[in-house]
Design a protein around this motif. Structure first.
Motif, PDB file in Angstrom:
ATOM      1  N   VAL A  20     -75.398 -32.608  30.643  1.00 48.04           N
ATOM      2  CA  VAL A  20     -75.412 -31.440  29.766  1.00 48.04           C
ATOM      3  C   VAL A  20     -74.823 -30.309  30.592  1.00 48.04           C
ATOM      4  O   VAL A  20     -75.375 -29.956  31.634  1.00 48.04           O
ATOM      5  CB  VAL A  20     -76.848 -31.110  29.299  1.00 48.04           C
ATOM      6  CG1 VAL A  20     -76.881 -29.787  28.567  1.00 48.04           C
ATOM      7  CG2 VAL A  20     -77.401 -32.226  28.430  1.00 48.04           C
ATOM      8  N   ASN A  94     -71.578 -27.737  26.900  1.00 51.08           N
ATOM      9  CA  ASN A  94     -72.610 -27.865  25.870  1.00 51.08           C
ATOM     10  C   ASN A  94     -73.228 -26.504  25.573  1.00 51.08           C
ATOM     11  O   ASN A  94     -73.839 -26.301  24.530  1.00 51.08           O
ATOM     12  CB  ASN A  94     -73.710 -28.826  26.320  1.00 51.08           C
ATOM     13  CG  ASN A  94     -73.170 -30.212  26.580  1.00 51.08           C
ATOM     14  OD1 ASN A  94     -72.916 -30.580  27.717  1.00 51.08           O
ATOM     15  ND2 ASN A  94     -72.964 -30.982  25.521  1.00 51.08           N
ATOM     16  N   PHE A 162     -81.766 -28.199  24.547  1.00 45.46           N
ATOM     17  CA  PHE A 162     -81.363 -29.574  24.803  1.00 45.46           C
ATOM     18  C   PHE A 162     -82.468 -30.593  24.541  1.00 45.46           C
ATOM     19  O   PHE A 162     -82.224 -31.791  24.547  1.00 45.46           O
ATOM     20  CB  PHE A 162     -80.777 -29.689  26.214  1.00 45.46           C
ATOM     21  CG  PHE A 162     -79.563 -28.825  26.339  1.00 45.46           C
ATOM     22  CD1 PHE A 162     -78.474 -29.011  25.502  1.00 45.46           C
ATOM     23  CD2 PHE A 162     -79.509 -27.788  27.240  1.00 45.46           C
ATOM     24  CE1 PHE A 162     -77.354 -28.192  25.575  1.00 45.46           C
ATOM     25  CE2 PHE A 162     -78.397 -26.964  27.322  1.00 45.46           C
ATOM     26  CZ  PHE A 162     -77.323 -27.173  26.495  1.00 45.46           C
ATOM     27  N   SER A 165     -81.870 -31.346  19.575  1.00 43.87           N
ATOM     28  CA  SER A 165     -80.424 -31.398  19.330  1.00 43.87           C
ATOM     29  C   SER A 165     -80.027 -30.709  18.024  1.00 43.87           C
ATOM     30  O   SER A 165     -78.870 -30.356  17.841  1.00 43.87           O
ATOM     31  CB  SER A 165     -79.939 -32.845  19.343  1.00 43.87           C
ATOM     32  OG  SER A 165     -80.574 -33.579  18.309  1.00 43.87           O
ATOM     33  N   CYS A 168     -78.854 -27.202  18.886  1.00 43.99           N
ATOM     34  CA  CYS A 168     -77.564 -27.264  19.575  1.00 43.99           C
ATOM     35  C   CYS A 168     -76.449 -27.552  18.571  1.00 43.99           C
ATOM     36  O   CYS A 168     -75.400 -26.897  18.596  1.00 43.99           O
ATOM     37  CB  CYS A 168     -77.620 -28.345  20.656  1.00 43.99           C
ATOM     38  SG  CYS A 168     -76.346 -28.168  21.903  1.00 43.99           S
ATOM     39  N   SER A 169     -76.672 -28.494  17.674  1.00 42.99           N
ATOM     40  CA  SER A 169     -75.665 -28.841  16.665  1.00 42.99           C
ATOM     41  C   SER A 169     -75.403 -27.680  15.723  1.00 42.99           C
ATOM     42  O   SER A 169     -74.252 -27.417  15.351  1.00 42.99           O
ATOM     43  CB  SER A 169     -76.119 -30.063  15.853  1.00 42.99           C
ATOM     44  OG  SER A 169     -76.199 -31.187  16.683  1.00 42.99           O
TER      45      SER A 169
END
Length: 194
Positions: A20, A94, A162, A165, A168-169
């Motif tokens: 990451v 990321n 992290f 997810s 993050c998406s």
């Protein structure tokens, strides 16, 4: 534009597969925020999270010494990347870091933000809470912005991002969508009419 990990030569060259990546790319000066990222890297005990700092500047040597003194294996410093590599280094992130010093953050948004958005990267802003940068990050829902002194909050955000997810998406998708608002084709909307 986004580049799939398996097609990214920057990731392969620096053996960053299955990591990451938290990326800072730019000037490593007195107000860059890189030193704080080293402090954060020292607090995050995870073999999966890697801090990648790209650039040059007056603080680079002291930051390299600090990384060595702390024995950090999750924090690397790389030189400026060639122009043809830049799209791949930016797309490797990321989470991308944009920072502004206290005196400059009221009416400035670093141009790197738009490059980060164009590759669909979630954003970690380090700036005053009433800055234009903080407002843009919040309005577009592309990440979070923190006062640089809030190290514990920054660490919590990184770890939460992290572990979940979905966040993050969502930030990645919103970042890519937001980048479409800041293109050459629509710049005329922001210019005064004659």
């Amino acid at each position: 534009k986004p580049v799939p990990i398996e097609e990214n030569p920057f990731i392969k060259e620096h053996q960053l597969e299955n990591k990451v990546l938290i990326l800072y790319s730019g000037n490593i000066g007195s107000s860059s925020g890189v030193e704080m990222l080293v402090n954060i890297a020292a607090e995050i005990i995870s073999e999966k999270i890697q801090f990648v700092n790209i650039g040059e500047g007056i603080r680079k040597k002291s930051i390299e010494e600090k990384v060595r003194a702390l024995g950090l294996t999750n924090c690397i410093l790389l030189p400026w990347q060639e122009t043809d590599i830049l799209p791949f280094s930016l797309a490797s992130a990321n989470l991308s870091v944009v920072s502004l010093s206290a005196g400059t953050s009221k009416n400035a948004i670093p141009s790197k933000l738009y490059n980060y958005m164009s590759v669909g990267s979630p954003i970690l802003g380090l700036a005053d809470s009433d800055s234009d940068l903080a407002r843009l990050i919040e309005f577009e829902n592309i990440g979070k912005c923190f006062e640089p002194s809030k190290i514990n909050d920054i660490i919590s955000f990184i770890l939460l991002l992290f572990e979940d997810s979905k966040h993050c998406s969502l930030y990645s998708k919103n970042s890519l969508l937001a980048s479409k608002k800041f293109t050459v084709s629509n710049v005329a909307k922001f210019l005064p009419k004659n």
